[in-house]
Scaffold this motif. Structure first.
Motif, PDB file in Angstrom:
ATOM      1  N   GLU A 122      19.372  12.614   0.682  1.00  0.00           N
ATOM      2  CA  GLU A 122      19.613  11.338   1.223  1.00  0.00           C
ATOM      3  C   GLU A 122      18.432  10.235   0.605  1.00  0.00           C
ATOM      4  O   GLU A 122      18.958   9.202   0.463  1.00  0.00           O
ATOM      5  N   VAL A 123      17.442  10.621   0.579  1.00  0.00           N
ATOM      6  CA  VAL A 123      16.378   9.810   0.027  1.00  0.00           C
ATOM      7  C   VAL A 123      16.734   9.355  -1.506  1.00  0.00           C
ATOM      8  O   VAL A 123      16.612   8.108  -1.830  1.00  0.00           O
ATOM      9  N   GLU A 124      17.004  10.494  -2.048  1.00  0.00           N
ATOM     10  CA  GLU A 124      17.066  10.129  -3.532  1.00  0.00           C
ATOM     11  C   GLU A 124      18.432   9.405  -3.588  1.00  0.00           C
ATOM     12  O   GLU A 124      18.343   8.466  -4.586  1.00  0.00           O
ATOM     13  N   SER A 125      19.314   9.587  -3.122  1.00  0.00           N
ATOM     14  CA  SER A 125      20.514   8.483  -3.354  1.00  0.00           C
ATOM     15  C   SER A 125      20.156   7.199  -2.948  1.00  0.00           C
ATOM     16  O   SER A 125      20.735   6.489  -3.442  1.00  0.00           O
TER      17      SER A 125
ATOM     18  N   PHE B 239      13.276   9.528   6.066  1.00  0.00           N
ATOM     19  CA  PHE B 239      12.409   8.350   5.818  1.00  0.00           C
ATOM     20  C   PHE B 239      11.105   8.474   6.501  1.00  0.00           C
ATOM     21  O   PHE B 239       9.914   8.445   6.194  1.00  0.00           O
ATOM     22  N   ALA B 240      11.298   8.485   8.100  1.00  0.00           N
ATOM     23  CA  ALA B 240      10.152   8.470   8.671  1.00  0.00           C
ATOM     24  C   ALA B 240       9.657   9.732   8.744  1.00  0.00           C
ATOM     25  O   ALA B 240       8.305   9.783   8.853  1.00  0.00           O
ATOM     26  N   ALA B 241       9.959  11.003   8.420  1.00  0.00           N
ATOM     27  CA  ALA B 241       9.495  12.086   8.386  1.00  0.00           C
ATOM     28  C   ALA B 241       8.527  12.324   7.131  1.00  0.00           C
ATOM     29  O   ALA B 241       7.477  12.870   7.397  1.00  0.00           O
ATOM     30  N   LEU B 242       9.076  11.486   6.159  1.00  0.00           N
ATOM     31  CA  LEU B 242       7.944  11.448   5.088  1.00  0.00           C
ATOM     32  C   LEU B 242       7.031  10.271   4.641  1.00  0.00           C
ATOM     33  O   LEU B 242       6.096  10.194   4.001  1.00  0.00           O
ATOM     34  N   ALA B 243       7.164   9.544   5.928  1.00  0.00           N
ATOM     35  CA  ALA B 243       6.229   8.389   5.919  1.00  0.00           C
ATOM     36  C   ALA B 243       4.696   8.815   6.026  1.00  0.00           C
ATOM     37  O   ALA B 243       3.827   8.428   5.783  1.00  0.00           O
ATOM     38  N   ASP B 244       4.388   9.852   6.649  1.00  0.00           N
ATOM     39  CA  ASP B 244       3.156  10.431   7.003  1.00  0.00           C
ATOM     40  C   ASP B 244       2.691  11.227   6.029  1.00  0.00           C
ATOM     41  O   ASP B 244       3.394  12.383   5.615  1.00  0.00           O
ATOM     42  N   PRO B 245       1.443  10.966   5.337  1.00  0.00           N
ATOM     43  CA  PRO B 245       1.182  11.789   3.973  1.00  0.00           C
ATOM     44  C   PRO B 245       0.758  13.356   4.265  1.00  0.00           C
ATOM     45  O   PRO B 245       1.127  13.889   3.624  1.00  0.00           O
ATOM     46  N   THR B 246       0.334  13.476   5.565  1.00  0.00           N
ATOM     47  CA  THR B 246      -0.157  14.966   5.934  1.00  0.00           C
ATOM     48  C   THR B 246       1.283  15.714   5.980  1.00  0.00           C
ATOM     49  O   THR B 246       1.543  16.746   5.483  1.00  0.00           O
ATOM     50  N   ARG B 247       2.483  15.023   6.176  1.00  0.00           N
ATOM     51  CA  ARG B 247       3.724  15.764   6.302  1.00  0.00           C
ATOM     52  C   ARG B 247       4.313  15.913   4.860  1.00  0.00           C
ATOM     53  O   ARG B 247       4.933  16.998   4.545  1.00  0.00           O
ATOM     54  N   ARG B 248       3.921  14.927   3.999  1.00  0.00           N
ATOM     55  CA  ARG B 248       4.238  15.002   2.589  1.00  0.00           C
ATOM     56  C   ARG B 248       3.633  16.337   2.246  1.00  0.00           C
ATOM     57  O   ARG B 248       3.813  16.844   1.204  1.00  0.00           O
ATOM     58  N   ASN B 249       2.167  16.204   2.235  1.00  0.00           N
ATOM     59  CA  ASN B 249       1.270  17.461   1.869  1.00  0.00           C
ATOM     60  C   ASN B 249       2.056  18.639   2.340  1.00  0.00           C
ATOM     61  O   ASN B 249       1.759  19.651   1.473  1.00  0.00           O
ATOM     62  N   ILE B 250       2.237  18.847   3.384  1.00  0.00           N
ATOM     63  CA  ILE B 250       2.700  19.945   4.175  1.00  0.00           C
ATOM     64  C   ILE B 250       4.004  20.474   3.272  1.00  0.00           C
ATOM     65  O   ILE B 250       4.239  21.764   2.994  1.00  0.00           O
TER      66      ILE B 250
ATOM     67  N   MET C 280       0.705  -1.182   0.059  1.00  0.00           N
ATOM     68  CA  MET C 280       0.100   0.001  -0.158  1.00  0.00           C
ATOM     69  C   MET C 280       0.814   1.339   0.012  1.00  0.00           C
ATOM     70  O   MET C 280       1.061   1.928  -0.950  1.00  0.00           O
ATOM     71  N   ASP C 281       1.144   1.731   1.247  1.00  0.00           N
ATOM     72  CA  ASP C 281       2.014   2.883   1.187  1.00  0.00           C
ATOM     73  C   ASP C 281       3.587   2.755   1.343  1.00  0.00           C
ATOM     74  O   ASP C 281       4.129   2.196   1.971  1.00  0.00           O
ATOM     75  N   THR C 282       4.131   2.957   0.236  1.00  0.00           N
ATOM     76  CA  THR C 282       5.619   2.724  -0.069  1.00  0.00           C
ATOM     77  C   THR C 282       6.352   3.365   0.906  1.00  0.00           C
ATOM     78  O   THR C 282       7.380   2.925   1.437  1.00  0.00           O
ATOM     79  N   PHE C 283       6.043   4.822   1.190  1.00  0.00           N
ATOM     80  CA  PHE C 283       6.701   5.585   1.960  1.00  0.00           C
ATOM     81  C   PHE C 283       6.908   5.169   3.463  1.00  0.00           C
ATOM     82  O   PHE C 283       7.797   4.991   4.053  1.00  0.00           O
ATOM     83  N   ALA C 284       5.705   4.551   3.834  1.00  0.00           N
ATOM     84  CA  ALA C 284       5.784   4.017   5.470  1.00  0.00           C
ATOM     85  C   ALA C 284       6.354   2.692   5.170  1.00  0.00           C
ATOM     86  O   ALA C 284       7.088   2.456   6.324  1.00  0.00           O
ATOM     87  N   ALA C 285       6.261   2.051   4.424  1.00  0.00           N
ATOM     88  CA  ALA C 285       7.158   0.785   4.340  1.00  0.00           C
ATOM     89  C   ALA C 285       8.481   1.153   4.404  1.00  0.00           C
ATOM     90  O   ALA C 285       9.188   0.224   5.160  1.00  0.00           O
TER      91      ALA C 285
END
Lengths: 98, 98
Positions: free
Chosen positions: B73-76, B4-15, A1-6
């Motif tokens: 970091e994520v990109e690499s 990665f953990a910071a981006l796991a939450d969809p609300t944070r990605r939206n922000i 489902m959610d790749t980021f969370a995974a």
DNA sequence: CGACTAATTAAGTCAATGGCTAAATATTCT
DNA sequence: AGAATATTTAGCCATTGACTTAATTAGTCG
């Protein structure tokens, strides 16, 4: 489902990094990491639901491999954000040079 | 800390997606999203700790912007994994063509 | 069939997360 | 100084997440 969370969990990233090196059985992963089999199994389930890995059966074993397009969503999101960033940066530089 | 953990939450990605469009005050974000100010504030704190955003003061307001290297970091990591994947795929094709 | 191996599911614990309200902390403006 | 604005901190609660052990399923092989 959610790749980021995974990918948020470091253990799951480590497992992914391990599988990306080649087809791997659950037992192999359990050996490398200091977690019990059910823990690994749960992580694999999450990676699978996220479309990051896939599995096939071989005798009693289940062999896991990474999915080629699994990281596409993350990559495209990151690149879109970076595109937006550089565009804004360009606009700023252009504005300053006026 | 952990991007990665910071981006796991969809609300944070939206922000993050909202801030990437340009410097934004906390109040602006609170208006757009249907969350109370403290909730947004906490998300911003996490994004900041992860190095994804930065803030400066302007009168009473705090203006947030994205950090240019925040996603590096994520990109690499993603690209390294994809490199490993394509190498394994190449090796497989080479092997099959023999 | 019965013993063994491999992996998953079930059930429980404990910590972390994400939301809220209320209170505290600047900062500005009169 | 005192009122108003903008944001953060503190404290609470419900949910989720990451582990564990024990039990279950599925497949192999004597």
């Amino acid at each position: 489902m959610d790749t980021f969370a995974a990918l948020a969990d470091p253990t799951r990233r480590n497992i992914f990094e391990y599988i990306v090196r080649g087809e791997t059985s659950v037992g192999e992963i359990v050996e490398r990491f200091s977690f019990k089999a059910p823990t690994i199994s749960q992580h694999l389930k999450i990676l699978k639901k996220a479309g990051l890995v896939q599995s096939r059966a071989d005798k009693q074993k289940r062999l896991y491999t990474v999915r080629a397009d699994g990281l596409a969503e993350v990559e495209s999101w990151v690149q879109l954000q970076q595109k937006c960033m550089s565009e804004r940066l360009d606009a700023l530089e252009h504005h300053l040079s006026q």
